[in-house]
Design a protein around this motif. Structure first.
Motif, PDB file in Angstrom:
ATOM      1  N   PHE A  25       0.857  -1.179   0.000  1.00 53.43           N
ATOM      2  CA  PHE A  25       0.000   0.000   0.000  1.00 53.43           C
ATOM      3  C   PHE A  25       0.892   1.226   0.000  1.00 53.43           C
ATOM      4  O   PHE A  25       1.824   1.327   0.793  1.00 53.43           O
ATOM      5  N   GLN A  26       0.612   2.142  -0.935  1.00 57.49           N
ATOM      6  CA  GLN A  26       1.353   3.400  -1.024  1.00 57.49           C
ATOM      7  C   GLN A  26       0.354   4.538  -0.922  1.00 57.49           C
ATOM      8  O   GLN A  26      -0.576   4.634  -1.725  1.00 57.49           O
TER       9      GLN A  26
ATOM     10  N   GLN B 227       6.345   2.635   0.574  1.00 60.56           N
ATOM     11  CA  GLN B 227       5.393   1.539   0.484  1.00 60.56           C
ATOM     12  C   GLN B 227       5.297   0.863   1.842  1.00 60.56           C
ATOM     13  O   GLN B 227       6.291   0.720   2.546  1.00 60.56           O
ATOM     14  N   TYR B 228       4.096   0.456   2.189  1.00 59.88           N
ATOM     15  CA  TYR B 228       3.821  -0.210   3.454  1.00 59.88           C
ATOM     16  C   TYR B 228       3.322  -1.622   3.159  1.00 59.88           C
ATOM     17  O   TYR B 228       2.614  -1.844   2.179  1.00 59.88           O
TER      18      TYR B 228
ATOM     19  N   THR C  98       1.423   0.357  11.964  1.00 65.30           N
ATOM     20  CA  THR C  98       2.189  -0.185  13.072  1.00 65.30           C
ATOM     21  C   THR C  98       3.568  -0.590  12.559  1.00 65.30           C
ATOM     22  O   THR C  98       3.769  -0.718  11.349  1.00 65.30           O
ATOM     23  N   LYS C  99       4.491  -0.792  13.466  1.00 69.47           N
ATOM     24  CA  LYS C  99       5.824  -1.242  13.086  1.00 69.47           C
ATOM     25  C   LYS C  99       5.723  -2.672  12.552  1.00 69.47           C
ATOM     26  O   LYS C  99       4.989  -3.490  13.082  1.00 69.47           O
ATOM     27  N   SER C 100       6.458  -2.956  11.488  1.00 68.05           N
ATOM     28  CA  SER C 100       6.420  -4.290  10.885  1.00 68.05           C
ATOM     29  C   SER C 100       7.092  -5.326  11.767  1.00 68.05           C
ATOM     30  O   SER C 100       7.973  -4.999  12.572  1.00 68.05           O
TER      31      SER C 100
ATOM     32  N   TYR D  71       9.755  -4.198   5.252  1.00 67.36           N
ATOM     33  CA  TYR D  71       9.154  -2.865   5.305  1.00 67.36           C
ATOM     34  C   TYR D  71       9.180  -2.344   6.735  1.00 67.36           C
ATOM     35  O   TYR D  71       8.966  -3.091   7.676  1.00 67.36           O
ATOM     36  N   ASP D  72       9.433  -1.025   6.872  1.00 71.46           N
ATOM     37  CA  ASP D  72       9.492  -0.421   8.205  1.00 71.46           C
ATOM     38  C   ASP D  72       8.143  -0.458   8.910  1.00 71.46           C
ATOM     39  O   ASP D  72       8.071  -0.645  10.108  1.00 71.46           O
ATOM     40  N   SER D  73       7.081  -0.256   8.138  1.00 71.43           N
ATOM     41  CA  SER D  73       5.749  -0.186   8.740  1.00 71.43           C
ATOM     42  C   SER D  73       4.761  -1.061   7.989  1.00 71.43           C
ATOM     43  O   SER D  73       4.935  -1.360   6.818  1.00 71.43           O
ATOM     44  N   THR D  74       3.715  -1.430   8.723  1.00 69.24           N
ATOM     45  CA  THR D  74       2.631  -2.240   8.185  1.00 69.24           C
ATOM     46  C   THR D  74       1.330  -1.483   8.358  1.00 69.24           C
ATOM     47  O   THR D  74       1.098  -0.872   9.398  1.00 69.24           O
TER      48      THR D  74
END
Length: 125
Positions: A49-50, A57-58, A93-95, A104-107
């Protein structure tokens, strides 16, 4: 007498577990009401998801069980990975540190799909 004491302790323990499981985190509930608009794509090993206007990108975790389904109704299997416009309700949230999301850094946790379409608005390309 010993049986009654043990039964009482087990009952108290069971009630504590049930109460803890039914407790909802207010921060999570408040975050779940946030609406995100952006581009979603799904392919084996990539649920992305962007946000409109963003470059990052998440990882998209579909807890609604509707995002991937509706995506597959729009996009043929041969076209997997094609971006579509989506409006979803959820929270970031944090991945996790392992698995596919770890890259990815985040989800983005998707709780509800509001809209999904092949028609991408001009401001979101």
């Amino acid at each position: 007498m010993r049986l009654n004491k043990t039964s009482g302790i087990l009952l108290l323990l069971a009630m504590t577990v049930v109460t803890a499981c039914n407790h909802k985190d207010k921060k999570t509930e408040a975050r779940a009401r946030e609406v995100f608009k952006g581009l979603y794509s799904f392919a084996p090993g990539a649920k992305l998801f962007q946000f409109c206007g963003g470059q990052s990108q998440y990882w998209a975790a579909d807890s609604s069980a509707q995002l991937e389904l509706k995506y597959s109704q729009l996009i043929n299997f041969e076209q997997s990975g094609t971006q579509v416009y989506a409006e979803v309700e959820g929270y970031k949230t944090k991945s996790a540190t392992n698995g596919e999301a770890a890259a990815y850094d985040s989800t983005l946790i998707v709780k509800k799909v509001i809209k999904i379409t092949k028609d991408i608005p001009e401001g979101c390309k």
